[in-house]
Design a protein around this motif. Structure first.
Motif, PDB file in Angstrom:
ATOM      1  N   GLY A  56      31.466  85.383  60.896  1.00  0.00           N
ATOM      2  CA  GLY A  56      29.961  86.141  61.079  1.00  0.00           C
ATOM      3  C   GLY A  56      29.344  86.736  59.915  1.00  0.00           C
ATOM      4  N   ASN A 100      34.628  82.756  65.330  1.00  0.00           N
ATOM      5  CA  ASN A 100      34.806  84.074  64.691  1.00  0.00           C
ATOM      6  C   ASN A 100      33.971  84.615  63.636  1.00  0.00           C
ATOM      7  OD1 ASN A 100      36.855  86.599  64.042  1.00  0.00           O
ATOM      8  ND2 ASN A 100      36.507  85.216  62.241  1.00  0.00           N
ATOM      9  N   GLY A 127      35.763  95.415  69.054  1.00  0.00           N
ATOM     10  CA  GLY A 127      35.609  96.864  68.646  1.00  0.00           C
ATOM     11  C   GLY A 127      35.187  97.185  67.352  1.00  0.00           C
ATOM     12  N   SER A 160      31.680  88.167  69.783  1.00  0.00           N
ATOM     13  CA  SER A 160      30.151  88.499  70.037  1.00  0.00           C
ATOM     14  C   SER A 160      30.385  90.101  69.543  1.00  0.00           C
ATOM     15  CB  SER A 160      29.712  88.477  71.676  1.00  0.00           C
ATOM     16  OG  SER A 160      28.510  89.047  71.745  1.00  0.00           O
ATOM     17  N   THR A 205      35.694  96.146  58.018  1.00  0.00           N
ATOM     18  CA  THR A 205      35.931  94.716  57.363  1.00  0.00           C
ATOM     19  C   THR A 205      34.922  94.585  56.259  1.00  0.00           C
ATOM     20  OG1 THR A 205      34.845  93.341  58.957  1.00  0.00           O
ATOM     21  CG2 THR A 205      37.032  93.942  59.502  1.00  0.00           C
ATOM     22  N   LEU A 262      34.114  74.901  55.314  1.00  0.00           N
ATOM     23  CA  LEU A 262      32.910  75.129  56.674  1.00  0.00           C
ATOM     24  C   LEU A 262      31.958  76.140  56.203  1.00  0.00           C
ATOM     25  CD1 LEU A 262      31.871  74.506  59.535  1.00  0.00           C
ATOM     26  CD2 LEU A 262      33.684  76.221  60.252  1.00  0.00           C
ATOM     27  N   ASP A 263      30.837  75.873  55.948  1.00  0.00           N
ATOM     28  CA  ASP A 263      29.826  76.724  55.797  1.00  0.00           C
ATOM     29  C   ASP A 263      28.697  76.626  57.131  1.00  0.00           C
ATOM     30  OD1 ASP A 263      27.492  78.183  55.436  1.00  0.00           O
ATOM     31  OD2 ASP A 263      27.103  77.546  53.461  1.00  0.00           O
ATOM     32  N   LEU A 264      29.091  77.594  58.015  1.00  0.00           N
ATOM     33  CA  LEU A 264      28.205  77.418  59.170  1.00  0.00           C
ATOM     34  C   LEU A 264      26.860  77.781  59.127  1.00  0.00           C
ATOM     35  CD1 LEU A 264      31.115  79.452  61.283  1.00  0.00           C
ATOM     36  CD2 LEU A 264      30.077  77.197  62.017  1.00  0.00           C
ATOM     37  N   SER A 273      39.394  86.029  56.519  1.00  0.00           N
ATOM     38  CA  SER A 273      39.629  87.462  56.214  1.00  0.00           C
ATOM     39  C   SER A 273      39.295  88.191  57.544  1.00  0.00           C
ATOM     40  CB  SER A 273      38.197  87.926  55.262  1.00  0.00           C
ATOM     41  OG  SER A 273      37.246  87.896  55.850  1.00  0.00           O
ATOM     42  N   ILE A 312      39.215  90.251  61.029  1.00  0.00           N
ATOM     43  CA  ILE A 312      39.777  89.754  62.296  1.00  0.00           C
ATOM     44  C   ILE A 312      40.122  88.543  62.262  1.00  0.00           C
ATOM     45  CG2 ILE A 312      39.113  89.680  64.706  1.00  0.00           C
ATOM     46  CD1 ILE A 312      36.903  91.721  64.066  1.00  0.00           C
ATOM     47  N   LYS A 332      24.306  88.040  68.390  1.00  0.00           N
ATOM     48  CA  LYS A 332      25.676  88.312  69.129  1.00  0.00           C
ATOM     49  C   LYS A 332      25.127  88.009  70.515  1.00  0.00           C
ATOM     50  CE  LYS A 332      28.101  88.198  66.146  1.00  0.00           C
ATOM     51  NZ  LYS A 332      29.239  87.506  65.856  1.00  0.00           N
ATOM     52  N   ARG A 340      34.195  79.200  54.425  1.00  0.00           N
ATOM     53  CA  ARG A 340      33.250  78.503  53.489  1.00  0.00           C
ATOM     54  C   ARG A 340      33.919  78.848  51.910  1.00  0.00           C
ATOM     55  NH1 ARG A 340      28.374  82.985  53.456  1.00  0.00           N
ATOM     56  NH2 ARG A 340      29.626  84.865  53.626  1.00  0.00           N
ATOM     57  N   ILE A 360      35.738  97.637  63.412  1.00  0.00           N
ATOM     58  CA  ILE A 360      36.952  97.639  62.493  1.00  0.00           C
ATOM     59  C   ILE A 360      36.102  97.621  61.286  1.00  0.00           C
ATOM     60  CG2 ILE A 360      38.895  96.182  61.914  1.00  0.00           C
ATOM     61  CD1 ILE A 360      37.477  95.343  65.171  1.00  0.00           C
ATOM     62  N   LEU A 373      32.634  92.681  56.735  1.00  0.00           N
ATOM     63  CA  LEU A 373      31.660  92.268  57.630  1.00  0.00           C
ATOM     64  C   LEU A 373      30.449  93.500  57.238  1.00  0.00           C
ATOM     65  CD1 LEU A 373      30.384  90.374  60.005  1.00  0.00           C
ATOM     66  CD2 LEU A 373      31.102  92.489  61.348  1.00  0.00           C
ATOM     67  N   TYR A 380      20.763  90.636  64.069  1.00  0.00           N
ATOM     68  CA  TYR A 380      22.329  90.666  64.440  1.00  0.00           C
ATOM     69  C   TYR A 380      22.525  90.868  65.890  1.00  0.00           C
ATOM     70  CZ  TYR A 380      27.486  91.873  64.139  1.00  0.00           C
ATOM     71  OH  TYR A 380      28.640  91.659  64.600  1.00  0.00           O
TER      72      TYR A 380
HETATM   73  N1  LIG Z   1      34.346  94.389  62.284  1.00  0.00           N
HETATM   74  C1  LIG Z   1      33.555  94.864  63.390  1.00  0.00           C
HETATM   75  O1  LIG Z   1      33.628  95.823  63.912  1.00  0.00           O
HETATM   76  C2  LIG Z   1      32.890  93.755  64.435  1.00  0.00           C
HETATM   77  C3  LIG Z   1      32.543  94.380  65.582  1.00  0.00           C
HETATM   78  C4  LIG Z   1      31.973  93.478  66.365  1.00  0.00           C
HETATM   79  C5  LIG Z   1      31.817  92.292  66.073  1.00  0.00           C
HETATM   80  N2  LIG Z   1      32.491  91.449  64.937  1.00  0.00           N
HETATM   81  C6  LIG Z   1      32.481  90.238  64.817  1.00  0.00           C
HETATM   82  O2  LIG Z   1      34.017  89.661  64.607  1.00  0.00           O
HETATM   83  C7  LIG Z   1      33.686  88.411  63.676  1.00  0.00           C
HETATM   84  C8  LIG Z   1      34.744  88.651  62.621  1.00  0.00           C
HETATM   85  O3  LIG Z   1      34.185  89.793  61.636  1.00  0.00           O
HETATM   86  P1  LIG Z   1      34.989  90.656  60.848  1.00  0.00           P
HETATM   87  O4  LIG Z   1      34.858  91.766  61.017  1.00  0.00           O
HETATM   88  O5  LIG Z   1      36.357  90.035  60.499  1.00  0.00           O
HETATM   89  O6  LIG Z   1      34.168  90.148  59.374  1.00  0.00           O
HETATM   90  P2  LIG Z   1      34.658  89.477  57.807  1.00  0.00           P
HETATM   91  O7  LIG Z   1      35.927  90.159  57.533  1.00  0.00           O
HETATM   92  O8  LIG Z   1      33.652  89.704  56.868  1.00  0.00           O
HETATM   93  O9  LIG Z   1      35.071  87.994  58.549  1.00  0.00           O
HETATM   94  C9  LIG Z   1      33.677  87.093  58.732  1.00  0.00           C
HETATM   95  C10 LIG Z   1      34.146  85.777  58.193  1.00  0.00           C
HETATM   96  O10 LIG Z   1      33.335  85.097  58.651  1.00  0.00           O
HETATM   97  C11 LIG Z   1      32.905  84.107  57.517  1.00  0.00           C
HETATM   98  N3  LIG Z   1      31.747  83.570  57.245  1.00  0.00           N
HETATM   99  C12 LIG Z   1      30.627  84.328  56.800  1.00  0.00           C
HETATM  100  N4  LIG Z   1      29.446  83.553  56.909  1.00  0.00           N
HETATM  101  C13 LIG Z   1      30.125  82.285  56.962  1.00  0.00           C
HETATM  102  C14 LIG Z   1      29.644  81.017  56.996  1.00  0.00           C
HETATM  103  N5  LIG Z   1      28.197  80.796  56.571  1.00  0.00           N
HETATM  104  N6  LIG Z   1      30.263  79.994  56.997  1.00  0.00           N
HETATM  105  C15 LIG Z   1      31.631  80.038  57.194  1.00  0.00           C
HETATM  106  N7  LIG Z   1      32.309  81.371  57.397  1.00  0.00           N
HETATM  107  C16 LIG Z   1      31.514  82.300  57.251  1.00  0.00           C
HETATM  108  C17 LIG Z   1      33.333  85.253  56.142  1.00  0.00           C
HETATM  109  O11 LIG Z   1      33.651  84.474  55.103  1.00  0.00           O
HETATM  110  P3  LIG Z   1      33.359  85.064  53.409  1.00  0.00           P
HETATM  111  O12 LIG Z   1      34.716  85.834  53.380  1.00  0.00           O
HETATM  112  O13 LIG Z   1      33.124  83.822  52.704  1.00  0.00           O
HETATM  113  O14 LIG Z   1      32.292  85.967  53.695  1.00  0.00           O
HETATM  114  C18 LIG Z   1      34.640  85.817  56.449  1.00  0.00           C
HETATM  115  O15 LIG Z   1      35.797  85.035  56.626  1.00  0.00           O
HETATM  116  C19 LIG Z   1      32.245  88.451  63.463  1.00  0.00           C
HETATM  117  O16 LIG Z   1      31.771  87.501  64.336  1.00  0.00           O
HETATM  118  C20 LIG Z   1      31.644  89.700  63.574  1.00  0.00           C
HETATM  119  O17 LIG Z   1      30.320  89.683  64.007  1.00  0.00           O
HETATM  120  C21 LIG Z   1      33.108  92.433  64.185  1.00  0.00           C
END
Ligand SMILES: NC(=O)c1ccc[n+]([C@@H]2O[C@H](COP(=O)([O-])OP(=O)(O)OC[C@H]3O[C@@H](n4cnc5c(N)ncnc54)[C@H](OP(=O)(O)O)[C@@H]3O)[C@@H](O)[C@H]2O)c1
Length: 322
Positions: A121, A119, A235, A173, A239, A91-93, A43, A45, A206, A65, A237, A241, A202
């Motif tokens: 989080g 990636n 950035g 991060s 999502t 994978l469940d981190l 999902s 990014i 990070k 996961r 975004i 998250l 959080y």
């Molecule tokens: N979006 C932003 O604005 C933003 C900004 C700064 C940094 N980030 C970082 O970018 C990364 C990607 O975030 P995103 O925005 O793309 O969020 P996202 O769409 O929620 O993607 C996060 C992914 O991590 C998976 N995940 C969560 N817990 C897990 C676990 N225990 N084991 C394995 N997978 C797990 C989620 O799986 P599920 O679908 O099962 O939950 C999801 O596929 C993260 O590290 C986040 O901290 C994002």
């Protein structure tokens, strides 16, 4: 990169900026000889990163996961790009057992490993302990990736050695690393509910993502290993998250819409750092909008990075009950 470049999308010294997309930063790169793991690649990014890496002919293993969601994502990507080389592994981190099993299952495939994208989080979770008794954001965002990286390092080293191709580790991060607890990492209170803040926890996780690449870099240089490790802020975004703070984030977005990115832009810095030839040999750095940026003073503290490494190793050893 200033706030002006963030808003306007003007490119920085790399030639790319906040408006660049993952496709743009990787245009013309043929990566047919590379294999990558992307955690949380089903999902947001991560999914866009998988799509674009596969478009550049990388063989991508999605660590997820939720296998149902990951297989669905894989089939959708294959419909768009039937030549894509994609695999899915559970994978469940947040679980030491699951992370260890993932690494064993990957190693059993006998594939090379050139790129590891840490990636996955979770963000702003209410206080919760993982199955190993570790605070969930630290367990998932940092400790799981720390363990995974260690379990895959020998494979990455042997791949880099036998192919002569530089290995790359990319940690997702966040700018949120600046908003952490008083001492950066609450070593003595990592699992303590007292004083817990979902936002600072959080930020702490990070910060750990950046300290992790710092210490990896020190070790790689000491050993003379042909692998780099860098951290990125993708950035802002919208999502999944944001699920624990959707209202707050929507409100924030309404007032700051001009600095938010779409998902293709959100995956750009990851793909740039993972694939771009101009970053050959660059390691231990923090990137934002596809350009190097100075991280916080805690994130640049080599003593803290070394302490976190030892602490993480001990925490895994003392928490894992077979
Ligand atoms: N979006 C932003 O604005 C933003 C900004 C700064 C940094 N980030 C970082 O970018 C990364 C990607 O975030 P995103 O925005 O793309 O969020 P996202 O769409 O929620 O993607 C996060 C992914 O991590 C998976 N995940 C969560 N817990 C897990 C676990 N225990 N084991 C394995 N997978 C797990 C989620 O799986 P599920 O679908 O099962 O939950 C999801 O596929 C993260 O590290 C986040 O901290 C994002």
């Amino acid at each position: 990169m200033s706030i002006i470049s963030l808003i306007t999308g003007w490119p920085g010294p790399s030639g790319f900026g906040s408006a660049s997309t993952a496709e743009e930063v990787s245009e013309g790169i043929d990566a047919a000889n590379l294999t990558a793991i992307v955690t949380g690649g089903a999902s947001g990014i991560g999914l866009e990163t998988v799509r674009v890496l596969a478009m550049r002919k990388v063989h991508v293993i999605i660590g997820a996961r939720n296998l149902e969601a990951a297989n669905k994502a894989k089939h959708q990507l294959l419909e768009q790009n039937p030549a894509a080389k994609l695999d899915v592994l559970k994978l469940d981190l947040s679980s030491i057992k699951s992370t260890t099993e993932f690494a064993h299952n990957f190693l059993a495939l006998n594939l090379p490993l050139n790129i590891l994208i840490n990636n996955a989080g979770v963000m702003f979770c209410p206080f919760q302990l993982s199955e190993d008794g570790i605070e969930l954001q630290f367990a998932t965002n940092h400790l799981g990736h720390f363990l995974l990286t260690n379990l895959l390092l020998e494979k990455m080293k042997s791949t880099a050695k036998s192919t002569g191709i530089e290995g790359r580790i990319v940690n997702l991060s966040s700018i949120a690393h600046v908003h952490t607890f008083g001492d950066g990492i609450r070593f003595n209170k990592i699992n303590d509910k007292n004083g817990y803040s979902d936002k600072r926890a959080y930020g702490q996780s990070k910060l750990a993502n950046i300290l992790h690449v710092k210490e990896l870099t020190r070790r790689f240089k000491e050993e003379g290993v042909n692998i780099t490790a860098n951290a990125v802020h993708p950035g802002l975004i919208m999502t999944p998250l944001m699920r624990h703070s959707m209202l707050l984030m929507r409100l924030l977005q309404a007032f700051s819409f001009f600095i938010w990115k779409n998902v293709p832009q959100g995956a750009a810095t990851t793909c740039y750092v993972a694939l771009h030839p101009s970053l050959k040999g660059v390691s231990g750095k923090y990137f934002l909008d596809c350009n190097e940026k100075r991280a916080s003073s805690y994130a640049r503290d080599e003593t803290l990075a070394k302490r976190l490494w030892d602490f993480s190793k001990n925490l895994i050893n003392s928490s894992y009950k077979v």
